[in-house]
Design an enzyme around this catalytic site. Structure first.
Site, PDB file in Angstrom:
ATOM      1  N   ASN A   8       0.970  -1.138  -0.079  1.00  0.00           N
ATOM      2  CA  ASN A   8      -0.117  -0.116  -0.065  1.00  0.00           C
ATOM      3  C   ASN A   8       0.953   1.145   0.084  1.00  0.00           C
ATOM      4  O   ASN A   8       0.344   2.393   0.154  1.00  0.00           O
ATOM      5  CB  ASN A   8      -1.017   0.052   1.221  1.00  0.00           C
ATOM      6  CG  ASN A   8      -2.278  -1.010   0.875  1.00  0.00           C
ATOM      7  OD1 ASN A   8      -2.819  -0.958  -0.128  1.00  0.00           O
ATOM      8  ND2 ASN A   8      -2.643  -1.541   2.060  1.00  0.00           N
ATOM      9  N   ASN A   9       2.215   0.904  -0.223  1.00  0.00           N
ATOM     10  CA  ASN A   9       3.055   2.324  -0.547  1.00  0.00           C
ATOM     11  C   ASN A   9       2.668   3.023  -1.586  1.00  0.00           C
ATOM     12  O   ASN A   9       3.312   2.230  -2.676  1.00  0.00           O
ATOM     13  CB  ASN A   9       4.548   1.470  -0.233  1.00  0.00           C
ATOM     14  CG  ASN A   9       5.724   2.714  -0.230  1.00  0.00           C
ATOM     15  OD1 ASN A   9       5.568   3.681  -0.951  1.00  0.00           O
ATOM     16  ND2 ASN A   9       6.366   2.713   0.910  1.00  0.00           N
ATOM     17  N   LYS A  12       6.070   3.531  -3.994  1.00  0.00           N
ATOM     18  CA  LYS A  12       6.348   2.073  -4.879  1.00  0.00           C
ATOM     19  C   LYS A  12       5.615   1.991  -5.868  1.00  0.00           C
ATOM     20  O   LYS A  12       5.986   1.608  -6.807  1.00  0.00           O
ATOM     21  CB  LYS A  12       6.506   1.046  -3.608  1.00  0.00           C
ATOM     22  CG  LYS A  12       7.501   0.881  -2.792  1.00  0.00           C
ATOM     23  CD  LYS A  12       7.396  -0.518  -2.109  1.00  0.00           C
ATOM     24  CE  LYS A  12       8.043  -0.824  -0.849  1.00  0.00           C
ATOM     25  NZ  LYS A  12       7.768  -2.003  -0.291  1.00  0.00           N
ATOM     26  N   ASP A  68      10.504  -8.004  -0.790  1.00  0.00           N
ATOM     27  CA  ASP A  68      10.931  -8.142   0.629  1.00  0.00           C
ATOM     28  C   ASP A  68      12.430  -7.586   0.479  1.00  0.00           C
ATOM     29  O   ASP A  68      13.064  -8.060  -0.610  1.00  0.00           O
ATOM     30  CB  ASP A  68      10.990  -9.327   1.401  1.00  0.00           C
ATOM     31  CG  ASP A  68      11.076  -9.080   2.853  1.00  0.00           C
ATOM     32  OD1 ASP A  68      10.885  -7.977   3.469  1.00  0.00           O
ATOM     33  OD2 ASP A  68      11.515 -10.119   3.466  1.00  0.00           O
ATOM     34  N   GLY A 148      14.056   4.131   6.661  1.00  0.00           N
ATOM     35  CA  GLY A 148      14.848   2.985   7.077  1.00  0.00           C
ATOM     36  C   GLY A 148      16.581   3.464   7.451  1.00  0.00           C
ATOM     37  O   GLY A 148      16.669   4.172   7.899  1.00  0.00           O
ATOM     38  N   HIS A 175      18.803  -1.152  -4.927  1.00  0.00           N
ATOM     39  CA  HIS A 175      18.374  -2.455  -5.006  1.00  0.00           C
ATOM     40  C   HIS A 175      17.104  -2.784  -5.427  1.00  0.00           C
ATOM     41  O   HIS A 175      16.831  -3.694  -6.290  1.00  0.00           O
ATOM     42  CB  HIS A 175      18.539  -3.182  -3.450  1.00  0.00           C
ATOM     43  CG  HIS A 175      18.025  -2.259  -2.343  1.00  0.00           C
ATOM     44  ND1 HIS A 175      18.394  -0.946  -2.040  1.00  0.00           N
ATOM     45  CD2 HIS A 175      16.884  -2.319  -1.701  1.00  0.00           C
ATOM     46  CE1 HIS A 175      17.780  -0.337  -1.188  1.00  0.00           C
ATOM     47  NE2 HIS A 175      16.819  -1.299  -0.732  1.00  0.00           N
TER      48      HIS A 175
END
Length: 196
Positions: A8-9, A12, A68, A148, A175
């Site tokens: 739900n980002n 992104k 992930d 993060g 990444h």
């Protein structure tokens, strides 16, 4: 083609949607009415990504991909790795960074890498795509952008942390960007192959 991104980002979603182009309708978890916190109980990044994608496929019957990401520090035997988001608590970035810097206080080797794994469920098949960016952990937080571990990670070839480089630069070398590029290339070539 409709495809669910198990997130739900919004940032992104916009980033991936722009890379996919208009041949794909990209849906979020909320778009399909999935409001549960999908479990991530695997001990690997690929396992967690597959777990999320399989949940959507099983409960909503739609093609889906999930990601992930982990920060892997060489002198910590790959930690925090799959536990990156919960290293010092549940998604507490400040506490995670503080713990990481404490663990590295007496370590000379600060080599690290960010690794993202994307799991795609397309029809009955499962595919994995990996993106890696190598770098090192700084001695202290630098910069205010990103999230993060960005303030303490300097990618190879740069003198600034991800948080100092800003999202525009980070999103081209990260990444996640590398894993997404592989996913997009696969989806675009797969669609070309399906044409008569």
């Amino acid at each position: 083609m409709r495809l669910v991104f198990a997130t739900n980002n919004r940032h992104k979603l916009q980033e991936v949607s722009a890379m996919l182009g208009d041949r794909f309708e990209l849906l979020s978890l909320s778009d399909i009415g999935c409001n549960v916190d999908i479990p991530e109980t695997s001990d690997t990044l690929s396992g967690n990504a597959l777990q999320k994608a399989r949940y959507v496929k099983e409960h909503f019957g739609m093609d889906c991909f999930a990601d992930d990401t982990g920060l892997e520090v060489k002198s910590l035997s790959g930690a925090p790795g799959v536990h990156s988001a919960r290293y010092a608590g549940d998604h507490d970035s400040e506490a995670n960074i503080t713990k990481l810097l404490g663990e590295l206080k007496d370590k000379k080797d600060r080599t690290a890498r960010f690794r993202t794994v994307i799991a795609l469920l397309n029809g009955e098949r499962e595919y994995l795509f990996e993106g890696i960016v190598n770098g090192r952990i700084t001695d202290k937080r630098e910069g205010s952008d990103g999230f993060g571990y960005d303030p303490v990670f300097v990618p190879d070839g740069y003198d600034c942390s991800f948080a100092e480089l800003g999202n525009d630069v980070k999103n081209t070398i990260s990444h996640r960007a590398r894993a997404i590029a592989k996913l997009v290339e696969f989806l675009n070539s797969d669609c070309q192959d399906d044409k008569p």
